[in-house]
Design an enzyme around this catalytic site. Structure first.
Site, PDB file in Angstrom:
ATOM      1  N   SER A  16       1.071  -1.056  -0.145  1.00 15.41           N
ATOM      2  CA  SER A  16       0.037  -0.184  -0.021  1.00 15.41           C
ATOM      3  C   SER A  16       1.287   1.314  -0.078  1.00 15.41           C
ATOM      4  O   SER A  16       2.120   1.296   0.752  1.00 15.41           O
ATOM      5  CB  SER A  16      -1.031   0.264   1.249  1.00 15.41           C
ATOM      6  OG  SER A  16      -1.995   1.100   1.466  1.00 15.41           O
ATOM      7  N   ASP A  17       0.305   1.893  -0.521  1.00 16.18           N
ATOM      8  CA  ASP A  17       1.006   3.604  -0.295  1.00 16.18           C
ATOM      9  C   ASP A  17      -0.153   4.903  -0.680  1.00 16.18           C
ATOM     10  O   ASP A  17      -1.324   4.513  -0.948  1.00 16.18           O
ATOM     11  CB  ASP A  17       1.809   3.928  -1.802  1.00 16.18           C
ATOM     12  CG  ASP A  17       3.065   4.877  -2.109  1.00 16.18           C
ATOM     13  OD1 ASP A  17       3.917   4.677  -1.180  1.00 16.18           O
ATOM     14  OD2 ASP A  17       2.518   5.640  -2.298  1.00 16.18           O
ATOM     15  N   GLN A  18       0.633   6.400  -0.365  1.00 19.52           N
ATOM     16  CA  GLN A  18      -0.691   7.080   0.384  1.00 19.52           C
ATOM     17  C   GLN A  18      -0.068   8.623  -0.128  1.00 19.52           C
ATOM     18  O   GLN A  18       0.701   8.507   0.550  1.00 19.52           O
ATOM     19  CB  GLN A  18      -1.353   6.894   1.066  1.00 19.52           C
ATOM     20  CG  GLN A  18      -1.684   7.713   1.787  1.00 19.52           C
ATOM     21  CD  GLN A  18      -2.186   7.908   3.193  1.00 19.52           C
ATOM     22  OE1 GLN A  18      -1.636   7.882   4.380  1.00 19.52           O
ATOM     23  NE2 GLN A  18      -3.482   7.154   3.243  1.00 19.52           N
TER      24      GLN A  18
END
Length: 205
Positions: A68-70
């Site tokens: 996951s990346d944000q």
């Protein structure tokens, strides 16, 4: 159940994944997170989510790996984690009275086959008009220096906002659990898990 691996060292993501009551381990992926010129924020978080999951494939060759990346976006410019007090003040002053868009990428990779699912969950986060005293009080109490855009919406950060618009509140914290649950069920993982499945706290490797 196959090994479940969280490709992250984030305590926020570990805490979120623990909510699903599935046994998992976690490890930090070593990747280059530099933005690609001309890449949209949504494309960037998709690419990095997949890269993080793939980075652990060799160490976990028969696993389901979550990446996951944000990122946060203001004025069409990507805003990262502030890292320090002065940068957080600048971010919140810039966001005062305006909307910031938070994009959270999610990948579920089958490391044995290479098959993967990818998605992005986006949020419109609207700030009310903030004064410097409010900003300083918030930062002193929450110290959100490791949060994209200085927004810790699950804590006191909620008091800075007029509204949040999106489909999955857990995405703002760093891991979209609604979408992840759908991905896991698509590959045969029961969520919620059966009562006989041991609940793990999420160990690091």
């Amino acid at each position: 159940m196959r090994e479940l691996v969280l490709a992250s060292s984030s305590p926020y993501r570990r805490e979120l994944l623990q909510r699903l009551h599935l046994p998992f381990c976690s490890a930090a992926p070593e990747i280059d997170e530099t933005a690609v010129r001309g890449e949209s924020p949504q494309a960037m978080v998709r690419r990095l989510s997949l890269a993080k999951a793939q980075a652990l494939g060799a160490a976990h060759p028969d696993a389901l790996i979550i990446g996951s990346d944000q990122c946060a976006v203001l004025d069409a410019r990507i805003i990262g984690k502030p890292g320090n007090h002065a940068a957080a003040v600048a971010q919140l002053r810039a966001a005062s009275g305006r909307s910031m868009y938070v994009h959270t990428g999610l990948c579920l990779l089958d490391s044995a086959s290479g098959a993967h699912q990818l998605d992005v969950v986006s949020y419109d986060v609207r700030f009310r008009t903030l004064d410097d005293a409010e900003i300083e009080t918030y930062l002193a109490l929450e110290r959100p220096y490791d949060c994209a855009g200085s927004v810790k919406s699950e804590g006191l950060g909620a008091s800075l906002l007029e509204h949040m618009r999106g489909d999955d509140p857990s995405a703002l914290i760093g891991l979209p659990l609604i979408r992840l649950s759908t991905m896991l069920r698509a590959v045969g993982v029961a969520v919620p898990p059966p009562a006989t499945l041991h609940t793990a706290v999420g160990t690091s490797s």
